[in-house]
Each structure stands twice: as structure tokens, then as C-alpha cells.
Enzyme design. Structure first.
Site, mmCIF file in Angstrom:
data_model
loop_
_atom_site.group_PDB
_atom_site.id
_atom_site.type_symbol
_atom_site.label_atom_id
_atom_site.label_comp_id
_atom_site.label_asym_id
_atom_site.label_seq_id
_atom_site.Cartn_x
_atom_site.Cartn_y
_atom_site.Cartn_z
ATOM 1 N N ASP A 107 3.935 -4.565 -5.704
ATOM 2 C CA ASP A 107 4.791 -3.391 -5.541
ATOM 3 C C ASP A 107 5.969 -3.511 -6.518
ATOM 4 O O ASP A 107 6.546 -4.573 -6.710
ATOM 5 C CB ASP A 107 5.297 -3.295 -4.099
ATOM 6 C CG ASP A 107 5.887 -1.928 -3.790
ATOM 7 O OD1 ASP A 107 5.267 -1.184 -3.010
ATOM 8 O OD2 ASP A 107 6.971 -1.602 -4.332
ATOM 9 N N ASN A 126 1.406 4.088 5.374
ATOM 10 C CA ASN A 126 2.213 5.238 5.774
ATOM 11 C C ASN A 126 1.443 6.532 5.519
ATOM 12 O O ASN A 126 0.698 6.626 4.545
ATOM 13 C CB ASN A 126 3.515 5.258 4.970
ATOM 14 C CG ASN A 126 4.380 4.037 5.232
ATOM 15 O OD1 ASN A 126 4.536 3.623 6.374
ATOM 16 N ND2 ASN A 126 4.938 3.459 4.173
ATOM 17 N N VAL A 152 3.780 8.086 -2.337
ATOM 18 C CA VAL A 152 2.671 8.168 -3.298
ATOM 19 C C VAL A 152 1.431 8.593 -2.514
ATOM 20 O O VAL A 152 1.012 7.900 -1.571
ATOM 21 C CB VAL A 152 2.430 6.826 -4.025
ATOM 22 C CG1 VAL A 152 1.252 6.952 -4.986
ATOM 23 C CG2 VAL A 152 3.683 6.369 -4.768
ATOM 24 N N HIS A 155 -2.658 3.661 0.384
ATOM 25 C CA HIS A 155 -2.394 2.286 -0.041
ATOM 26 C C HIS A 155 -1.962 1.474 1.158
ATOM 27 O O HIS A 155 -1.186 1.945 1.989
ATOM 28 C CB HIS A 155 -1.344 2.235 -1.151
ATOM 29 C CG HIS A 155 -0.117 3.047 -0.875
ATOM 30 N ND1 HIS A 155 -0.091 4.415 -1.053
ATOM 31 C CD2 HIS A 155 1.095 2.700 -0.393
ATOM 32 C CE1 HIS A 155 1.113 4.874 -0.720
ATOM 33 N NE2 HIS A 155 1.854 3.855 -0.303
ATOM 34 N N HIS A 158 0.182 -1.529 2.364
ATOM 35 C CA HIS A 158 1.249 -2.468 2.011
ATOM 36 C C HIS A 158 0.933 -3.816 2.653
ATOM 37 O O HIS A 158 0.679 -3.876 3.867
ATOM 38 C CB HIS A 158 2.590 -2.002 2.575
ATOM 39 C CG HIS A 158 3.132 -0.741 1.987
ATOM 40 N ND1 HIS A 158 4.087 -0.741 0.991
ATOM 41 C CD2 HIS A 158 2.882 0.558 2.260
ATOM 42 C CE1 HIS A 158 4.407 0.512 0.691
ATOM 43 N NE2 HIS A 158 3.690 1.324 1.437
#
Ligand code: AMP
Ligand code: ZN
Length: 114
Positions: A30, A87, A96, A100, A102
Site C-alpha cells: 500500500d 471496504n 479505489v 482489494h 487490505h
């Protein structure tokens, strides 16, 4: 998706520090890490949010978690603890719109998340 940042990272047109790539999944550091370990694991195939997931994504979503666990192991946080979080949309803070995972670790993580 032509205008998607993470599609461009997946196809190599935008640089990132890759930590894993295979035929279905890419993982990279990240840009604004929130913990000593903060990697994003994404499917190569564009999906905007978890809301658009269908049965055709079941396999790759499972692979995201398996890749996340392998990275946690390599980075030495498997035993101490780590978190995988995804999220969706505004209230969760998604910025974004290519799903994805995290992968966070290397410090005590607060619960519940803010
Ligand atoms: P989210 O808020 O869940 O959508 O997470 C988006 C994440 O992407 C944030 O943690 C950002 O720091 C990260 N990010 C944004 N642009 C880049 C980039 N070019 N390379 C790596 N990570 C990025
Ligand atoms: Zn995309």
C-alpha cells in the site's frame, strides 16, 4: 477497466511494489501504509465492490485470502496476528473501486475498526 488504477497496477502500466503475482491475483505494498505490514491483494479481473460479486468470483476471492495468509507468514506476523479487511462504498471508506483485500499486521490493531 481502462480508467481503473488497480487494473493498471495489475497489468503493469502503473508501477507498484509487487509482493505476489499469479494468473488470477496480484499483491502489492500500500502506498500509504497504516501498519508495518500493509499489502493490498487484488483479483486481476475488475470487480468494483463486493456488491458486484457473483458465483464466478468465488474461486478468486478464496485465493485472495490464501495469498494474504502466505504473505502474513512470509512477513512474520502469522503467529502474532494480522487482519484482512475489504471496504465497500462510502461508509466503509472505499476510495479505489476495484476490490482489494487490505492485509495489515506488525502492530496491535484496534477493534472495532473506526
Ligand atoms: P480503500 O480506501 O479501501 O479503497 O483502499 C485504497 C487503498 O489504496 C488505500 O490504502 C491507499 O493508500 C491505496 N492506494 C492508492 N493508490 C495506490 C497506489 N498507486 N499504489 C498502492 N496503493 C495505493
Ligand atoms: Zn480495476
Amino acid at each position: 477497466m481502462p480508467d481503473c488504477l488497480f487494473c493498471k497496477i495489475a497489468d503493469g502500466t502503473i508501477p507498484a511494489t509487487l509482493v505476489h503475482q499469479d494468473d488470477e491475483v496480484v499483491a502489492f505494498e500500500d502506498l500509504n501504509p497504516q501498519a508495518p505490514l500493509h499489502v493490498l491483494v487484488i483479483p486481476r479481473r475488475h470487480v468494483p465492490t463486493m456488491n458486484e460479486l457473483g458465483a464466478e468470483h468465488d474461486q478468486v476471492m478464496g485465493r485472495l485470502y490464501r495469498v494474504a495468509a502466505a504473505i502474513a507468514g512470509r512477513r512474520g506476523v502469522a503467529a502474532s496476528g494480522w487482519r484482512a479487511v475489504m471496504n465497500a462504498n462510502r461508509d466503509a471508506g472505499q476510495t479505489v473501486f476495484h476490490v482489494h483485500l487490505h492485509v495489515l499486521g506488525g502492530r496491535q490493531l484496534g477493534w472495532p475498526p473506526g
